[in-house]
Design a protein around this motif. Structure first.
Motif, PDB file in Angstrom:
ATOM      1  N   ALA A 227      -5.018   7.647   8.271  1.00  0.00           N
ATOM      2  CA  ALA A 227      -4.586   6.407   7.301  1.00  0.00           C
ATOM      3  C   ALA A 227      -3.333   5.548   7.582  1.00  0.00           C
ATOM      4  O   ALA A 227      -2.437   6.389   8.064  1.00  0.00           O
ATOM      5  CB  ALA A 227      -4.844   6.937   5.713  1.00  0.00           C
TER       6      ALA A 227
ATOM      7  N   GLN B  41       0.374   3.617  -9.924  1.00  0.00           N
ATOM      8  CA  GLN B  41      -0.773   2.616 -10.004  1.00  0.00           C
ATOM      9  C   GLN B  41      -0.717   1.985 -11.306  1.00  0.00           C
ATOM     10  O   GLN B  41      -1.094   0.594 -11.554  1.00  0.00           O
ATOM     11  CB  GLN B  41      -1.806   3.496  -9.991  1.00  0.00           C
ATOM     12  CG  GLN B  41      -3.324   2.392  -9.883  1.00  0.00           C
ATOM     13  CD  GLN B  41      -3.387   1.852  -8.577  1.00  0.00           C
ATOM     14  OE1 GLN B  41      -3.927   2.179  -7.546  1.00  0.00           O
ATOM     15  NE2 GLN B  41      -2.777   0.607  -8.795  1.00  0.00           N
TER      16      GLN B  41
ATOM     17  N   SER C 148      -3.160   5.430  -2.793  1.00  0.00           N
ATOM     18  CA  SER C 148      -4.212   6.399  -2.405  1.00  0.00           C
ATOM     19  C   SER C 148      -3.590   7.931  -2.671  1.00  0.00           C
ATOM     20  O   SER C 148      -2.556   8.001  -2.357  1.00  0.00           O
ATOM     21  CB  SER C 148      -4.634   6.178  -0.909  1.00  0.00           C
ATOM     22  OG  SER C 148      -5.173   4.841  -0.754  1.00  0.00           O
TER      23      SER C 148
ATOM     24  N   PHE D 209      -4.330  11.492  -1.209  1.00  0.00           N
ATOM     25  CA  PHE D 209      -4.902  12.509  -0.380  1.00  0.00           C
ATOM     26  C   PHE D 209      -4.769  14.035  -0.702  1.00  0.00           C
ATOM     27  O   PHE D 209      -3.320  14.426  -0.728  1.00  0.00           O
ATOM     28  CB  PHE D 209      -4.564  12.269   1.088  1.00  0.00           C
ATOM     29  CG  PHE D 209      -4.918  10.878   1.594  1.00  0.00           C
ATOM     30  CD1 PHE D 209      -6.028  10.314   2.128  1.00  0.00           C
ATOM     31  CD2 PHE D 209      -3.849   9.783   1.496  1.00  0.00           C
ATOM     32  CE1 PHE D 209      -6.265   9.385   2.489  1.00  0.00           C
ATOM     33  CE2 PHE D 209      -3.924   8.735   1.779  1.00  0.00           C
ATOM     34  CZ  PHE D 209      -5.265   8.039   2.327  1.00  0.00           C
TER      35      PHE D 209
ATOM     36  N   SER E  42       0.941  -1.150  -0.013  1.00  0.00           N
ATOM     37  CA  SER E  42       0.120  -0.022  -0.043  1.00  0.00           C
ATOM     38  C   SER E  42       0.713   1.349   0.129  1.00  0.00           C
ATOM     39  O   SER E  42       1.981   1.406   0.638  1.00  0.00           O
ATOM     40  CB  SER E  42      -0.941   0.186   1.324  1.00  0.00           C
ATOM     41  OG  SER E  42      -0.230   0.023   2.527  1.00  0.00           O
TER      42      SER E  42
ATOM     43  N   PHE F 157      -8.749  10.542  -2.117  1.00  0.00           N
ATOM     44  CA  PHE F 157      -9.639  11.307  -1.160  1.00  0.00           C
ATOM     45  C   PHE F 157      -9.329  12.660  -1.367  1.00  0.00           C
ATOM     46  O   PHE F 157      -8.359  13.296  -1.083  1.00  0.00           O
ATOM     47  CB  PHE F 157      -8.802  10.643   0.326  1.00  0.00           C
ATOM     48  CG  PHE F 157      -8.991   9.081   0.205  1.00  0.00           C
ATOM     49  CD1 PHE F 157     -10.076   8.852   1.046  1.00  0.00           C
ATOM     50  CD2 PHE F 157      -8.231   8.368  -0.347  1.00  0.00           C
ATOM     51  CE1 PHE F 157     -10.223   7.338   1.147  1.00  0.00           C
ATOM     52  CE2 PHE F 157      -8.213   7.006   0.030  1.00  0.00           C
ATOM     53  CZ  PHE F 157      -9.359   6.645   0.619  1.00  0.00           C
TER      54      PHE F 157
ATOM     55  N   ALA G 233       1.084   9.053  -7.979  1.00  0.00           N
ATOM     56  CA  ALA G 233       0.146   8.083  -7.938  1.00  0.00           C
ATOM     57  C   ALA G 233      -0.298   7.388  -9.213  1.00  0.00           C
ATOM     58  O   ALA G 233      -0.574   6.269  -9.323  1.00  0.00           O
ATOM     59  CB  ALA G 233      -1.284   8.979  -7.452  1.00  0.00           C
TER      60      ALA G 233
ATOM     61  N   ALA H 128       0.674   5.493   0.048  1.00  0.00           N
ATOM     62  CA  ALA H 128      -0.130   6.679   0.213  1.00  0.00           C
ATOM     63  C   ALA H 128       0.687   8.023  -0.519  1.00  0.00           C
ATOM     64  O   ALA H 128       1.895   7.952   0.004  1.00  0.00           O
ATOM     65  CB  ALA H 128      -0.701   7.088   1.683  1.00  0.00           C
TER      66      ALA H 128
ATOM     67  N   THR I 177      -2.400  -1.098  -3.828  1.00  0.00           N
ATOM     68  CA  THR I 177      -3.487  -0.048  -3.160  1.00  0.00           C
ATOM     69  C   THR I 177      -2.663   1.399  -3.081  1.00  0.00           C
ATOM     70  O   THR I 177      -1.567   1.604  -2.372  1.00  0.00           O
ATOM     71  CB  THR I 177      -4.087  -0.263  -1.866  1.00  0.00           C
ATOM     72  OG1 THR I 177      -4.495  -1.761  -1.995  1.00  0.00           O
ATOM     73  CG2 THR I 177      -4.828   0.597  -1.451  1.00  0.00           C
TER      74      THR I 177
ATOM     75  N   VAL J 107      -6.681   4.757  -8.869  1.00  0.00           N
ATOM     76  CA  VAL J 107      -6.191   5.298  -7.639  1.00  0.00           C
ATOM     77  C   VAL J 107      -7.322   5.682  -6.830  1.00  0.00           C
ATOM     78  O   VAL J 107      -8.379   6.133  -7.209  1.00  0.00           O
ATOM     79  CB  VAL J 107      -5.232   6.543  -7.968  1.00  0.00           C
ATOM     80  CG1 VAL J 107      -5.033   7.376  -6.778  1.00  0.00           C
ATOM     81  CG2 VAL J 107      -3.944   6.388  -8.858  1.00  0.00           C
ATOM     82  N   ARG J 108      -6.999   5.319  -5.591  1.00  0.00           N
ATOM     83  CA  ARG J 108      -8.134   5.654  -4.726  1.00  0.00           C
ATOM     84  C   ARG J 108      -7.846   7.466  -4.355  1.00  0.00           C
ATOM     85  O   ARG J 108      -6.908   7.605  -3.387  1.00  0.00           O
ATOM     86  CB  ARG J 108      -7.904   4.977  -3.199  1.00  0.00           C
ATOM     87  CG  ARG J 108      -8.065   3.482  -3.378  1.00  0.00           C
ATOM     88  CD  ARG J 108      -7.978   2.478  -2.194  1.00  0.00           C
ATOM     89  NE  ARG J 108      -8.853   2.932  -1.238  1.00  0.00           N
ATOM     90  CZ  ARG J 108      -8.629   2.493   0.216  1.00  0.00           C
ATOM     91  NH1 ARG J 108      -7.327   2.271   0.359  1.00  0.00           N
ATOM     92  NH2 ARG J 108      -9.452   2.791   0.944  1.00  0.00           N
TER      93      ARG J 108
END
Length: 373
Positions: A231, A165, A174, A176, A147, A206, A161, A149, A172, A203-204
């Motif tokens: 997170a 990805q 992410s 932000f 993961s 947020f 990001a 971030a 995972t 991409v997650r």
């Protein structure tokens, strides 16, 4: 024997990143140029996402030993760190890796020392082996993490990001960001475009998440947000845009309240006709955008006029919006975003075979020597 006129004026450039190299390559024919660099290579701050996700490709064009630039053949490169500047006596004091202190005289001084911004840009003295070890370590941290971030929605965050990805679809990833859309400072169409691209690639994303940035910022573990949320990630990339200017060696009178160099639109430092500043360290505009937008041509022109006893007459005018490549070349090609919102797409073949080796290395940088086999 040289057939040209004697080079009687001495120019010292503090910082041999992208901008320092471009300026030095344009001045070396007419001046005695000394470049002070904390690294023996030009380790570009561009295309962070490609650096982390595709290091072998990135190294070909963005990590170049300074001795390979043909236009720097007559430039004296000092692998050292500037520790002070004496404006009255026109000298720069530097400290090299052996702790030897040297004073270097100048007639003209160019401050291109850059900023620290995340783990990928700093002013630490490093050898070529140190640089390679750090690059490999950073890439390995991405490849081994499950993961990842990324904190911050600027171009470095978006590039990281999206490229990570795409290179590692099973991880995972992410992102932000504090705003509703990524890429503040870019045209609205570019912001909308990459908002959708990030989602499309998996991409997650947020939004509305403003992180609390500790010092030092952790490279793994927990991220805390002002909302009280948190997170956890195996690897954290902080790209919040909290830049620290490399100006500790300069007299306070040259600096603004944030530590950046007070710079006029002619790229002359305020109150000094023989001192110039350019790049992220120069407070030319709120975005400090003179690292791009061909500002090096303005500086070179104005310095030559000053050396001839004439006033500087060209001015740097920043664009209304940021522009350029945001995520670097993808398999489908390179998308360039103009400050007007228009886009241009170049094929991957054109980028790898023409744009980077010919337009960038041969034309803009005026030639890069082949690697010795």
């Amino acid at each position: 024997m040289s057939g040209g006129p004697a080079k009687t004026k001495r120019v010292v450039i503090i910082g041999m990143g992208d901008t320092g190299v471009l300026v030095a390559s344009r001045l070396s024919r007419d001046f005695q140029v000394t470049g002070i660099s904390t690294k023996p290579n030009l380790v570009s701050g561009q295309e962070l996402g490609k650096r982390l996700a595709d290091l072998n490709w990135w190294q070909r064009f963005y990590n170049t030993p300074l001795h390979r630039f043909k236009a720097l053949s007559s430039v004296e490169i000092r692998h050292a760190k500037a520790t002070s500047v004496d404006l009255d006596n026109q000298t720069v004091t530097v400290l090299d890796q052996s702790k030897l202190e040297t004073r270097i005289p100048y007639d003209f001084l160019i401050i291109a020392s850059g900023t620290s911004n995340g783990f990928w840009r700093d002013d630490s003295l490093r050898s070529e082996a140190d640089i390679d070890a750090q690059l490999q370590s950073d890439a390995r941290a991405i490849s081994e993490a499950r993961s990842i971030a990324i904190v911050g929605g600027g171009p470095c965050g978006v590039s990281s990001a999206l490229n990570i990805q795409r290179a590692y679809p099973d991880k995972t990833v992410s992102l932000f960001i504090s705003a509703d859309l990524p890429l503040p400072g870019y045209h609205a169409s570019a912001r909308q475009y990459y908002h959708q691209e990030l989602i499309n690639v998996g991409v997650r994303l947020f939004t509305g998440h403003r992180a609390i940035t500790p010092t030092p910022a952790p490279r793994a573990g927990t991220i805390h947000f002002e909302s009280g949320q948190s997170a956890i990630a195996d690897t954290i990339i902080w790209s919040t845009g909290d830049r620290k200017p490399h100006t500790d060696f300069l007299p306070n009178g040259l600096l603004d309240d944030e530590g950046f160099v007070k710079t006029r639109s002619t790229l002359e430092v305020e109150g000094r006709d023989n001192v110039f500043a350019i790049g992220d360290v120069a407070s030319t505009d709120p975005a400090r955008s003179s690292a791009r937008n061909w500002a090096y041509g303005v500086l070179v022109h104005n310095l030559k006029r000053r050396a001839a006893g004439r006033a500087a007459n060209k001015r740097y005018s920043p664009p209304a919006n940021r522009w350029g490549s945001i995520v670097g070349p993808q398999d489908t090609g390179l998308t360039l975003h103009q400050d007007s919102g228009k886009t241009t797409r170049l094929s991957r073949w054109l980028v790898d075979k023409v744009l980077l080796p010919t337009v960038v290395q041969r034309v803009i940088y005026r030639g890069v020597k082949r690697l010795e086999r």
